[in-house]
Each structure stands twice: as C-alpha cells, then as structure tokens.
Design a protein around this motif. Structure first.
Motif, mmCIF file in Angstrom:
data_model
loop_
_atom_site.group_PDB
_atom_site.id
_atom_site.type_symbol
_atom_site.label_atom_id
_atom_site.label_comp_id
_atom_site.label_asym_id
_atom_site.label_seq_id
_atom_site.Cartn_x
_atom_site.Cartn_y
_atom_site.Cartn_z
ATOM 1 N N CYS A 93 0.769 3.345 3.365
ATOM 2 C CA CYS A 93 0.837 3.236 4.499
ATOM 3 C C CYS A 93 1.393 1.529 5.039
ATOM 4 C CB CYS A 93 -0.971 2.428 5.776
ATOM 5 S SG CYS A 93 -1.144 0.698 5.459
ATOM 6 N N GLY A 115 1.167 -1.338 4.271
ATOM 7 C CA GLY A 115 0.389 -3.330 4.528
ATOM 8 C C GLY A 115 0.296 -3.271 3.272
ATOM 9 N N CYS A 132 -5.031 -0.205 6.065
ATOM 10 C CA CYS A 132 -6.053 1.238 5.766
ATOM 11 C C CYS A 132 -6.982 0.946 5.189
ATOM 12 C CB CYS A 132 -4.806 1.878 5.764
ATOM 13 S SG CYS A 132 -4.333 2.003 3.446
ATOM 14 N N CYS A 171 0.893 -0.993 0.081
ATOM 15 C CA CYS A 171 0.102 -0.211 0.023
ATOM 16 C C CYS A 171 1.190 1.334 -0.300
ATOM 17 C CB CYS A 171 -1.140 -0.200 1.650
ATOM 18 S SG CYS A 171 -1.928 1.528 1.149
ATOM 19 N N CYS A 202 -5.867 -2.779 0.628
ATOM 20 C CA CYS A 202 -4.834 -2.992 1.741
ATOM 21 C C CYS A 202 -5.041 -3.419 2.939
ATOM 22 C CB CYS A 202 -4.171 -1.448 1.850
ATOM 23 S SG CYS A 202 -3.365 -1.388 3.568
HETATM 24 ZN ZN ZN Z 1 -2.957 1.222 3.239
#
Ligand code: ZN
Length: 250
Positions: free
Chosen positions: A193, A195, A226, A190, A223
């Motif tokens: 973030c 992720g 998030c 991601c 993601c």
């Molecule tokens: Zn994310």
C-alpha cells in the motif's frame, strides 16, 4: 481561411525514438495548419513535451508557446546542457531532489521494486489516465509511464517515458535517470500500500503469524497504514535477492 505552412525539423538524441521511422535522425519538411504553438507541433510529431529540454527556431532558443509562422528551421533537443548559446530557454522541469512517483497501471512490477528500495510510489492497477494527471498536478509526483498520451497532457510537469520493458531494467533506468542510488533505503515502504513500515515487537503480532514463523523468526515489521506484517523469511530472501541483483548492475 487556414493556410498550410512548411517548416524544416530535426530532432536529436533520444527524441528520435518517438518519431515515425521516416523522420528519425534526419532533417525533414513538415506541414502545419494555421499558426500552432510549437509545443503542439512537436507533440503532433509524437514527442511528449516532458522529454524536450530545448527548441531552437532559426538558431534562437524559444519557449513552448512560440507560434509557428512558416519557413522556420526547428531543432529539438532532449538536453540543452551541451548547447553553446548566449540565451537558452530550458523547457524540461528539473525533477524534485527527492522525487515521489505515480506509476501507470501497467507498471505494477516496477512499483513493487521501487517500494522495495524505499521509494514513495502511488499505484493502483485500475487508475485512469485522468486520475494520474490530476494526482501529479495536485502533488507534484513524477509520472512514470509507457503511455505517451499521458505525457502529452500539459498538466504533466514531471513525467518520464520508461524505455525498458523488463521490470529490473526499468528499475535500473529510473535509479539512474533520477539519480536515486544514494537514496536507497530497503524495507521502509509497504509493498502492498506504500505505507511506512516500522519495527514491531513479536508479541504484538504473534496472533497473526503462521506456526512455523512464530517458531523460527524474531524480527518483525508492520505497515502503519494497512497493518501488513513482514518478517525476514522466504519472502525477505526473495526481496533481498532482487536488491542484491540491483546493486550488482548499477
Ligand atoms: Zn501497507
């Protein structure tokens, strides 16, 4: 009473970029007070320890804790691989084969580009230097920064001073420096973030899509952290363009 001692120094290759202009690419005499560890002397001259692979004192390879006595001839190298010596103390920590990174606050664009290629990058634009140092000590993440001060902290084992200013050139530099070209896996991480992104059915995210996206796109990702939704729209084309431009320049 603290005595001043004189040593003769020479730095090689890339290390010269960190020296004051009058000391670059030449042998010079330097005065130290007391009997400092050689690491402190090298860093006082501007060179962060993470960039140094080998130090010779009167022709002998020494560790960072070698204490200066005075009158030594000191030679400092960014790489020891070409030196022909019976015994060499390699000072630069070998980075992990699958490095994870932590980036300094001013490297937001590089963060985005590395995540785009699937690399694990911790980043916060308000992160303080001490937090970066604490994180690398805890996790073994490689610190990327253009702040030499962070790289002089002894707790930083894996660190690298990013030479380029332009984010795409920075990306190329990091891929080459850490030998990452075989590990590129776009669209796994991601961008927001760090992720992991996974494929998701359209009906699971339908309620979150703009009207035209609902109509024209079929492939969606989300993601796990998030829950940001990605699809292969204009944004995707922009990102794919960056990847293509990267692959061309490698
Ligand atoms: Zn994310």
């Amino acid at each position: 009473m603290i005595f001043t001692r004189l040593v003769t120094c020479r730095f090689y290759g890339q290390l010269n970029r960190f020296l004051a202009p009058q000391r670059k690419h030449k042998t010079f005499v330097y005065a130290v007070k007391g009997t400092p560890a050689i690491k402190d002397t090298v860093e006082a001259l501007g060179v962060p320890h993470v960039e140094v692979d080998c130090i010779l004192v009167n022709g002998q390879s020494v560790g960072f804790d070698y204490q200066i006595k005075g009158d030594e001839r000191i030679r400092v190298y960014p790489q020891a691989s070409h030196l022909r010596l019976k015994r060499i103390v390699r000072l630069k920590a070998k980075p992990p084969a699958r490095p994870r990174f932590i980036l300094d606050a001013h490297l937001g664009k590089l963060t985005r580009h590395l995540r785009l290629l699937g690399f694990d990058v911790l980043y916060r634009k308000d992160i303080a230097d001490q937090q970066i140092v604490a994180a690398t000590r805890r996790t073994g993440r490689v610190v990327l920064t253009r702040d030499i001060g962070i790289l002089k902290n002894k707790a930083v084992r894996y660190g690298y001073f990013v030479r380029a200013i332009d984010p795409k050139k920075q990306l190329k530099e990091i891929i080459q420096r850490f030998n990452l070209s075989g590990r590129i896996k776009p669209f796994r991480v991601c961008l927001r973030c760090n992720g992991r992104i996974h494929r998701v059915a359209k009906d699971k995210v339908m309620h979150r899509l703009p009207p035209l996206t609902k109509e024209f796109y079929t492939r969606f990702y989300m993601c796990r952290s998030c829950r940001k939704v990605y699809w292969q729209g204009a944004h995707y084309e922009y990102l794919a363009g960056i990847i293509r431009s990267y692959i061309k320049i490698v």
